[in-house]
Every structure is written in structure tokens, then in C-alpha cells.
Scaffold this motif. Structure first.
Motif, short mmCIF file in Angstrom:
data_model
loop_
_atom_site.label_atom_id
_atom_site.label_comp_id
_atom_site.label_asym_id
_atom_site.label_seq_id
_atom_site.Cartn_x
_atom_site.Cartn_y
_atom_site.Cartn_z
N LYS A 299 41.70 41.38 37.69
CA LYS A 299 40.88 41.22 38.95
C LYS A 299 39.41 40.98 38.77
CE LYS A 299 43.94 42.38 42.27
NZ LYS A 299 45.28 41.86 41.39
N ALA A 300 38.75 41.52 37.83
CA ALA A 300 37.27 41.36 37.77
C ALA A 300 37.08 39.89 37.27
CB ALA A 300 36.81 42.41 36.67
N ILE A 301 37.75 39.29 36.38
CA ILE A 301 37.57 37.97 36.29
C ILE A 301 37.76 37.09 37.39
CG2 ILE A 301 38.08 35.89 34.58
CD1 ILE A 301 39.01 38.06 32.57
N GLN A 302 38.85 37.40 38.06
CA GLN A 302 39.11 36.45 39.46
C GLN A 302 37.90 36.40 40.46
OE1 GLN A 302 42.84 38.44 40.85
NE2 GLN A 302 44.09 37.16 39.94
N LYS A 303 37.07 37.25 40.39
CA LYS A 303 35.85 37.30 41.13
C LYS A 303 34.75 36.42 40.77
CE LYS A 303 36.48 42.06 42.50
NZ LYS A 303 36.10 43.30 41.86
N THR A 304 35.08 35.68 39.63
CA THR A 304 33.85 34.84 38.86
C THR A 304 34.62 33.51 38.77
OG1 THR A 304 35.05 34.99 36.51
CG2 THR A 304 33.41 36.73 37.18
N LYS A 305 33.51 32.51 38.16
CA LYS A 305 34.00 31.24 38.21
C LYS A 305 35.23 30.92 37.14
CE LYS A 305 29.78 30.24 35.43
NZ LYS A 305 28.85 30.97 36.03
N PHE A 306 35.40 31.91 36.07
CA PHE A 306 36.39 31.68 35.10
C PHE A 306 37.82 32.08 35.48
CE2 PHE A 306 32.44 33.47 33.25
CZ PHE A 306 32.03 32.45 32.43
N THR A 307 38.66 31.33 34.95
CA THR A 307 40.07 31.61 35.40
C THR A 307 40.66 32.53 34.30
OG1 THR A 307 40.35 28.89 35.45
CG2 THR A 307 42.49 30.33 35.23
#
Ligand code: SF4
Length: 419
Positions: free
Chosen positions: A300-308
Motif C-alpha cells: 500500500k505504501a509503494i502504491q502511493k509512489t511512482k514505483f510499481t
């Protein structure tokens, strides 16, 4: 059997030496154990003397990871002033693979090298070596799980960002800073609760998202799979990740969560296939749920960024169905296959399968399934690289360069990087 024991009293007087493997995770684990009443030191000695010592005291037919781990221990002891206040820590998987027996090989090597008085402690969740002074209590497991979550998150984002950074070294700088911040928290017994983990993971994701990256050109995306030690330890794979980055490629290594989930699911399969270990099955189910909540926070934390983000392990596990049976659980077993399938699906169609000498499971679950994976994903570009004391680095790197050349042919001139 009569061998020196690590007793509870030794916690205050002895330093526990741990072989190196995952750089970020190891720093965090070191802190976790230090705040839990142990004195711990992760080994960093490398170089030809490690292999030489391994070859001297381990039979050359034994798995290469055993040779390196034991060589690193003996080399560290040779270079220490006082060897009477140290303990060596080794992990045991508890399965049918030879990793469960490294401890006996180590004890034998210590006797031959004249260090028969040095105790060896086993870290395992299979109730092996019950008289060990290191006990996996619930508070310790909770701390290790938190450290593992941070380690996986940092390793994943570092690997995603480092090949595209505009300012050279900025990813390493950020990773080091966050590891220090987390270590400070851990030293104060903070950052370990579910809410603290959530807060920290969101913070890590935000900090990495702020990194200035040049995504104007796609680079070959290469996944690394293989036996756990050779996959992660730069000592074992001749700094494979750094080599790939130096070749203008993006390197990705699946996290430690996958291996732990794999071991837990195997407890369930043991019951389902062989009808044994009902209690172990329920304990495994409980720990899976516990870890899944933390895995969810990471994704969930990564989903908020430009990273997949990475896939949920449940999905990764399903990807191996129909390719290899989940009853194949020696060594990395079906996990190796599942990780290759996951990597291809999340964009890392180029894969280095790192195979240690003497590892039958790796050859079956890695090399043995390549044909099947290529049938499902015709664009998969997989190369198996052997690691052993006589394999030359130049030879390994040349084969990887050949794989990278094929990968580059698939990239269109104006194709942008998708991370
Ligand atoms: S997975 Fe391979 S290298 Fe590791 S202990 Fe088993 S046989 Fe040896």
C-alpha cells in the motif's frame, strides 16, 4: 553429543558472530538482537582467504554456500585476538536440504582448525538444537519481523531507484540515512508495533519518491533468483547486483518475505500431502496472517509512489501452479519457480538464476523449469550461472553480458523506463 554449548550466562560475556548475507537486513537484525540482550557482530570479511579457509576445512563436494559461510567464520576467527569470547550463529532451515546440516559441518571444521572450544548456536524455527542459549521468543520474533519488513522495503526501493538516479550515490545515501534512523528507533525499542511500522513504511516510500530519477530511457530489467545465500550474498555471487548496475541495467532481488512465506506454506503442504503436523499447520497459518498484514502495509505504501510494487506472495505462489508442484520443497523448491514467474510478470523478463555448486534443488527448480517458463512467457530471457570456487568471475560476467545484449535488443530506442 559433546560440544561446547552457548549458555544463557554467555549472553553477557560473548559476542555472537553472524555471516554476512543481506546488507540492509543484517544491520537491522544486528540491532534487534543487540537490544534483546545479545552482543552481535555481522561479519564483513571477504576476499580469497575466505574461500581458501572454506576449501581447507569443508569437503569440496559440499554445497558452495556451506564452504563460504564456514570459510568466513574460520577466516574471522584467524584474524581475531581473543577467540574465547565468541559464539558462531548459523541458521538451519529444518527441511531435508543440506542447509539443516551446515551446523555439523561447521563444528567439524572448528575442531580441525583448532577452535573446538567455540560454541555454535543455531537459529531455527524447527525446534532443532533445543539446548541453545538463543531462544526465539514472541517479542524477539516480533522485532525480527519488523526489521525484515523494513529490510525488504528498503532493498526493493533501493534496487528500483539506484540505476536511474540523477545524482550519483543519492539512493545509497538515502538508504544509509533511513537505516540509521530505523536503527536508532530500534535501539530505543521503538518502530516495532504495527502502527509504527505503517508510519515508517509510508515515510520510506515518500522519501524514495522524492529521489530525482532519469526515466527517459529504459534499461534492461534483470531479476536475480537462486539458492538463498548465493542469491543475496555478494560474497557468494561476486557482487552480482553491483555488476548489473555497472552494466547500465536495473537489478531486482525478491525479498526475504517470500522465503519465510515459502517455509510457512510448506508446513501447511506437509499436513495436506502427508497428513502430519496439524499443530505446525495452524501455527504457520497464524504467522502467515501476521506477516500478510505487514506485507499489505508495504505494498500500500509503494502504491502511493511512482514505483510499481511487488506482488502479494499469495499471487506469486499461485503463479508457480501448473509449472512445479508445491510438494517440491527441498532448498528453495517451488519458491524459485514462483519468483521467476513473478519477476517476468512485473517486468523483469531477464533473469539470472544463481546456482551454487552442489545444489541439486536449484538445478531442478531453477534450470529444470526454464523451458516451461519460456513456453508460458516466450520473451523470458533466463540464464543460469554457476557459482563455485573454481568458476571464474570473468566467465560468469561474460555470460551475463551476453544475456544483457539480448535484453537490449528488445528495448525500442525511444522507450521510457517504467519502474
Ligand atoms: S539449497 Fe542447495 S546449496 Fe542450499 S543447502 Fe540445499 S543443496 Fe545446498
Amino acid at each position: 553429543m559433546d560440544y561446547p554449548r552457548f549458555t544463557k550466562d554467555m549472553r553477557k560475556t560473548h559476542t555472537i558472530l553472524i555471516p554476512s548475507m543481506l546488507d540492509i537486513h543484517m544491520q537491522l537484525f544486528e540491532n534487534v538482537l543487540n537490544i534483546s540482550g545479545y552482543h552481535v557482530e555481522v561479519l564483513h570479511n571477504e576476499g580469497p582467504s575466505v574461500v581458501e579457509e572454506g576449501l581447507k576445512y569443508v569437503h569440496n563436494d559440499t554445497c558452495y554456500p556451506a564452504l563460504l559461510v564456514i570459510g568466513q567464520f574460520i577466516d574471522a576467527l584467524n584474524n581475531r585476538k581473543d577467540t574465547h569470547n565468541v559464539v558462531l550463529l548459523i541458521t538451519q532451515t529444518g527441511g531435508g536440504c543440506r542447509a539443516s546440516n551446515y551446523i555439523h559441518l561447521l563444528r567439524k571444521a572448528l575442531i580441525k582448525a583448532g577452535y573446538e572450544y567455540v560454541p555454535v548456536v543455531s537459529l531455527n524455527a524447527s525446534n532443532l538444537e533445543k539446548d541453545s542459549g538463543l531462544t526465539l521468543t514472541y517479542p524477539l520474533i516480533k522485532k525480527v519481523a519488523a526489521a525484515m519488513t523494513y529490510g525488504d522495503m528498503l532493498m526493493y526501493l533501493r534496487n528500483k531507484a539506484r540505476s536511474y538516479e540523477v545524482k550519483k550515490g543519492s539512493t545509497k545515501e538515502l538508504t544509509t540515512r533511513i537505516v540509521h534512523e530505523l536503527s536508532d528507533q530500534i535501539a530505543k525499542n521503538k518502530g516495532l508495533s504495527f502502527h509504527a511500522i505503517k508510519r515508517n513504511l509510508n515515510y520510506i516510500a515518500k522519501e524514495f519518491d522524492k529521489l530525482d530519477l532519469d526515466l527517459s530511457h529504459k534499461k534492461p530489467q534483470v531479476g536475480i533468483v537462486g539458492e538463498i545465500y548465493i542469491k543475496y550474498a555478494s560474497l557468494g555471487n561476486n557482487s552480482l547486483e553491483d555488476f548489473l548496475v555497472s552494466q547500465n541495467a536495473e537489478a531486482m532481488v525478491p525479498g526475504l518475505y517470500g522465503f519465510i512465506f515459502y517455509c510457512l506454506y510448506n508446513q501447511i503442504y506437509d499436513y495436506n500431502i502427508y497428513g502430519s503436523g496439524l499443530i505446525k499447520k495452524y501455527v504457520a497459518k497464524f504467522i502467515i496472517k501476521y506477516l500478510e498484514r505487514r506485507e499489505n502495509l508495504m505494498i500500500k505504501a509503494i502504491q502511493k509512489t511512482k514505483f510499481t510494487p511487488m506482488k502479494y506472495f499469495k499471487e506469486t505462489k499461485e503463479l508457480s501452479e501448473g509449472v512445479l508442484s508445491h510438494g517440491t520443497k527441498m532448498g528453495e523448491g517451488w519458491l524459485l519457480t514462483a519468483e521467476m514467474m513473478e519477476l517476468v510478470e512485473i517486468g523483469y523478463g531477464n533473469i539470472v538464476c544463481a546456482q551454487p555448486f552442489g545444489c541439486l534443488p536449484n538445478h531442478i527448480c531453477g534450470k529444470g523449469v526454464m523451458k516451461k517458463i519460456k513456453e508460458i512467457h516466450p520473451n523470458a530471457n533466463i540464464v543460469a550461472i554457476d557459482y563455485d570456487p573454481s568458476a571464474t568471475r570473468v566467465n560468469q560476467e561474460n555470460r551475463i553480458k551476453l544475456m544483457l545484449a539480448i535484453a537490449r535488443e528488445e528495448i525500442k530506442p525511444d522507450e521510457k523506463a517504467k519502474i
